[in-house]
Write a protein that holds these residues in place. Structure first.
Motif, PDB file in Angstrom:
ATOM      1  N   ALA A   1      -0.268 -25.968  -6.252  1.00  0.00           N
ATOM      2  CA  ALA A   1       0.266 -25.187  -7.377  1.00  0.00           C
ATOM      3  C   ALA A   1      -0.685 -25.089  -8.568  1.00  0.00           C
ATOM      4  O   ALA A   1      -0.887 -24.006  -9.111  1.00  0.00           O
ATOM      5  N   GLY A   2      -1.280 -26.186  -8.977  1.00  0.00           N
ATOM      6  CA  GLY A   2      -2.167 -26.154 -10.135  1.00  0.00           C
ATOM      7  C   GLY A   2      -3.376 -25.274  -9.919  1.00  0.00           C
ATOM      8  O   GLY A   2      -3.770 -24.510 -10.801  1.00  0.00           O
ATOM      9  N   ARG A   3      -3.951 -25.356  -8.738  1.00  0.00           N
ATOM     10  CA  ARG A   3      -5.141 -24.567  -8.423  1.00  0.00           C
ATOM     11  C   ARG A   3      -4.816 -23.080  -8.359  1.00  0.00           C
ATOM     12  O   ARG A   3      -5.513 -22.256  -8.957  1.00  0.00           O
ATOM     13  N   VAL A   4      -3.743 -22.697  -7.655  1.00  0.00           N
ATOM     14  CA  VAL A   4      -3.441 -21.275  -7.522  1.00  0.00           C
ATOM     15  C   VAL A   4      -2.899 -20.693  -8.826  1.00  0.00           C
ATOM     16  O   VAL A   4      -3.122 -19.509  -9.106  1.00  0.00           O
ATOM     17  N   GLU A   5      -2.254 -21.512  -9.648  1.00  0.00           N
ATOM     18  CA  GLU A   5      -1.827 -21.026 -10.958  1.00  0.00           C
ATOM     19  C   GLU A   5      -3.051 -20.686 -11.807  1.00  0.00           C
ATOM     20  O   GLU A   5      -3.067 -19.680 -12.519  1.00  0.00           O
ATOM     21  N   LYS A   6      -4.085 -21.493 -11.699  1.00  0.00           N
ATOM     22  CA  LYS A   6      -5.337 -21.206 -12.415  1.00  0.00           C
ATOM     23  C   LYS A   6      -5.920 -19.871 -11.940  1.00  0.00           C
ATOM     24  O   LYS A   6      -6.355 -19.053 -12.747  1.00  0.00           O
ATOM     25  N   PHE A   7      -5.918 -19.637 -10.623  1.00  0.00           N
ATOM     26  CA  PHE A   7      -6.399 -18.358 -10.081  1.00  0.00           C
ATOM     27  C   PHE A   7      -5.586 -17.205 -10.687  1.00  0.00           C
ATOM     28  O   PHE A   7      -6.146 -16.197 -11.126  1.00  0.00           O
ATOM     29  N   ASP A   8      -4.246 -17.357 -10.683  1.00  0.00           N
ATOM     30  CA  ASP A   8      -3.370 -16.303 -11.210  1.00  0.00           C
ATOM     31  C   ASP A   8      -3.670 -16.006 -12.670  1.00  0.00           C
ATOM     32  O   ASP A   8      -3.804 -14.844 -13.067  1.00  0.00           O
ATOM     33  N   ARG A   9      -3.782 -17.049 -13.463  1.00  0.00           N
ATOM     34  CA  ARG A   9      -3.998 -16.854 -14.908  1.00  0.00           C
ATOM     35  C   ARG A   9      -5.361 -16.222 -15.190  1.00  0.00           C
ATOM     36  O   ARG A   9      -5.497 -15.410 -16.100  1.00  0.00           O
ATOM     37  N   GLU A  10      -6.361 -16.559 -14.390  1.00  0.00           N
ATOM     38  CA  GLU A  10      -7.689 -15.935 -14.539  1.00  0.00           C
ATOM     39  C   GLU A  10      -7.621 -14.441 -14.226  1.00  0.00           C
ATOM     40  O   GLU A  10      -8.221 -13.624 -14.926  1.00  0.00           O
TER      41      GLU A  10
ATOM     42  N   GLU B   1       0.805  -1.222   0.000  1.00  0.00           N
ATOM     43  CA  GLU B   1       0.000   0.000   0.000  1.00  0.00           C
ATOM     44  C   GLU B   1       0.840   1.275   0.000  1.00  0.00           C
ATOM     45  O   GLU B   1       0.311   2.363  -0.149  1.00  0.00           O
ATOM     46  N   THR B   2       2.171   1.150   0.114  1.00  0.00           N
ATOM     47  CA  THR B   2       3.039   2.314  -0.078  1.00  0.00           C
ATOM     48  C   THR B   2       3.237   2.569  -1.572  1.00  0.00           C
ATOM     49  O   THR B   2       3.956   3.482  -1.956  1.00  0.00           O
ATOM     50  N   ASN B   3       2.601   1.754  -2.400  1.00  0.00           N
ATOM     51  CA  ASN B   3       2.594   1.867  -3.861  1.00  0.00           C
ATOM     52  C   ASN B   3       3.917   1.480  -4.496  1.00  0.00           C
ATOM     53  O   ASN B   3       4.373   2.123  -5.435  1.00  0.00           O
ATOM     54  N   VAL B   4       4.492   0.399  -4.017  1.00  0.00           N
ATOM     55  CA  VAL B   4       5.728  -0.111  -4.608  1.00  0.00           C
ATOM     56  C   VAL B   4       5.449  -0.647  -6.013  1.00  0.00           C
ATOM     57  O   VAL B   4       4.308  -0.922  -6.370  1.00  0.00           O
ATOM     58  N   ARG B   5       6.509  -0.797  -6.774  1.00  0.00           N
ATOM     59  CA  ARG B   5       6.391  -1.446  -8.087  1.00  0.00           C
ATOM     60  C   ARG B   5       6.328  -2.942  -7.856  1.00  0.00           C
ATOM     61  O   ARG B   5       7.037  -3.487  -7.011  1.00  0.00           O
ATOM     62  N   VAL B   6       5.449  -3.590  -8.596  1.00  0.00           N
ATOM     63  CA  VAL B   6       5.309  -5.032  -8.498  1.00  0.00           C
ATOM     64  C   VAL B   6       5.520  -5.652  -9.872  1.00  0.00           C
ATOM     65  O   VAL B   6       5.361  -4.993 -10.903  1.00  0.00           O
ATOM     66  N   LYS B   7       5.887  -6.927  -9.848  1.00  0.00           N
ATOM     67  CA  LYS B   7       6.034  -7.712 -11.074  1.00  0.00           C
ATOM     68  C   LYS B   7       5.121  -8.915 -10.916  1.00  0.00           C
ATOM     69  O   LYS B   7       5.258  -9.687  -9.966  1.00  0.00           O
ATOM     70  N   LEU B   8       4.164  -9.061 -11.802  1.00  0.00           N
ATOM     71  CA  LEU B   8       3.180 -10.125 -11.723  1.00  0.00           C
ATOM     72  C   LEU B   8       3.817 -11.460 -12.093  1.00  0.00           C
ATOM     73  O   LEU B   8       4.408 -11.588 -13.165  1.00  0.00           O
ATOM     74  N   THR B   9       3.704 -12.421 -11.196  1.00  0.00           N
ATOM     75  CA  THR B   9       4.346 -13.712 -11.404  1.00  0.00           C
ATOM     76  C   THR B   9       3.386 -14.855 -11.102  1.00  0.00           C
ATOM     77  O   THR B   9       2.607 -14.770 -10.153  1.00  0.00           O
ATOM     78  N   VAL B  10       3.448 -15.870 -11.916  1.00  0.00           N
ATOM     79  CA  VAL B  10       2.656 -17.075 -11.688  1.00  0.00           C
ATOM     80  C   VAL B  10       3.598 -18.100 -11.056  1.00  0.00           C
ATOM     81  O   VAL B  10       3.905 -19.143 -11.614  1.00  0.00           O
ATOM     82  N   ALA B  11       4.097 -17.725  -9.896  1.00  0.00           N
ATOM     83  CA  ALA B  11       5.031 -18.551  -9.118  1.00  0.00           C
ATOM     84  C   ALA B  11       5.030 -17.995  -7.699  1.00  0.00           C
ATOM     85  O   ALA B  11       4.399 -16.969  -7.423  1.00  0.00           O
ATOM     86  N   ALA B  12       5.739 -18.659  -6.819  1.00  0.00           N
ATOM     87  CA  ALA B  12       5.815 -18.187  -5.434  1.00  0.00           C
ATOM     88  C   ALA B  12       6.315 -16.743  -5.398  1.00  0.00           C
ATOM     89  O   ALA B  12       7.222 -16.371  -6.134  1.00  0.00           O
ATOM     90  N   ASP B  13       5.686 -15.946  -4.539  1.00  0.00           N
ATOM     91  CA  ASP B  13       6.081 -14.557  -4.364  1.00  0.00           C
ATOM     92  C   ASP B  13       6.478 -14.339  -2.905  1.00  0.00           C
ATOM     93  O   ASP B  13       6.603 -15.292  -2.137  1.00  0.00           O
ATOM     94  N   GLU B  14       6.650 -13.093  -2.514  1.00  0.00           N
ATOM     95  CA  GLU B  14       7.065 -12.806  -1.145  1.00  0.00           C
ATOM     96  C   GLU B  14       5.995 -13.211  -0.131  1.00  0.00           C
ATOM     97  O   GLU B  14       6.317 -13.670   0.958  1.00  0.00           O
ATOM     98  N   ILE B  15       4.732 -13.069  -0.470  1.00  0.00           N
ATOM     99  CA  ILE B  15       3.664 -13.502   0.440  1.00  0.00           C
ATOM    100  C   ILE B  15       3.787 -15.007   0.692  1.00  0.00           C
ATOM    101  O   ILE B  15       3.674 -15.474   1.821  1.00  0.00           O
ATOM    102  N   CYS B  16       4.056 -15.751  -0.361  1.00  0.00           N
ATOM    103  CA  CYS B  16       4.183 -17.211  -0.253  1.00  0.00           C
ATOM    104  C   CYS B  16       5.330 -17.648   0.656  1.00  0.00           C
ATOM    105  O   CYS B  16       5.321 -18.765   1.180  1.00  0.00           O
ATOM    106  N   SER B  17       6.313 -16.788   0.841  1.00  0.00           N
ATOM    107  CA  SER B  17       7.499 -17.185   1.601  1.00  0.00           C
ATOM    108  C   SER B  17       7.172 -17.607   3.033  1.00  0.00           C
ATOM    109  O   SER B  17       7.896 -18.404   3.616  1.00  0.00           O
ATOM    110  N   ALA B  18       6.079 -17.115   3.592  1.00  0.00           N
ATOM    111  CA  ALA B  18       5.695 -17.461   4.967  1.00  0.00           C
ATOM    112  C   ALA B  18       4.549 -18.467   5.028  1.00  0.00           C
ATOM    113  O   ALA B  18       4.037 -18.758   6.100  1.00  0.00           O
TER     114      ALA B  18
END
Length: 134
Positions: free
Chosen positions: A71-80, A42-59
């Motif tokens: 992985a298959g289910r969340v990849e479907k969510f990402d692609r949608e 919410e500080t408006n950082v630049r993001v890069k959209l990825t269909v793979a683990a991100d920083e949120i996923c790290s925890a």
């Protein structure tokens, strides 16, 4: 955290998750990290959209060496999310622009359930107002 000039990887479906996040999560560590990431995004950082683990996923306890147990289910969510917002994997933008697109193209028209309605957090999202709603 990444240096200021490097976009932070974010899974597109997390644009929906963050809209409804209220402090519930897979574990106490995950929940605390999710709140930290929401505050950071919410500080408006630049993001890069990825269909793979991100920083949120790290925890996340479902993260197994950088790969989601679902992985298959969340990849479907990402692609949608990418498709419905007219975005591409690896696209970079400011987080607020991304959140606005998710709100405008998916959340406001009531399309979230079509993407992730079977998610275990459905009860929270279906009852809560998006934090990015005007």
């Amino acid at each position: 955290m990444l240096p200021d000039d490097i976009p932070v990887p974010v899974r597109p479906h997390h644009g929906m998750c963050l809209a409804y996040f209220q402090g519930s999560g897979y574990s106490k560590g995950f929940t605390g990290h999710m709140q930290e990431m929401l505050d950071f995004f919410e500080t408006n950082v630049r993001v890069k959209l990825t269909v793979a683990a991100d920083e949120i996923c790290s925890a996340c306890p479902n993260n197994r060496n950088g790969v989601c147990r679902d992985a298959g289910r969340v990849e479907k969510f990402d692609r949608e999310v990418l498709e419905r917002c007219g975005l591409s994997e690896n696209e970079e933008m400011n987080f607020r622009d991304f959140a606005h697109m998710v709100q405008e193209k998916i959340l406001s028209p009531g399309r979230r359930g079509e993407i992730c309605g079977g998610c275990q957090w459905e009860d929270i999202c279906s009852r809560k107002k998006s934090r990015w709603e005007d």
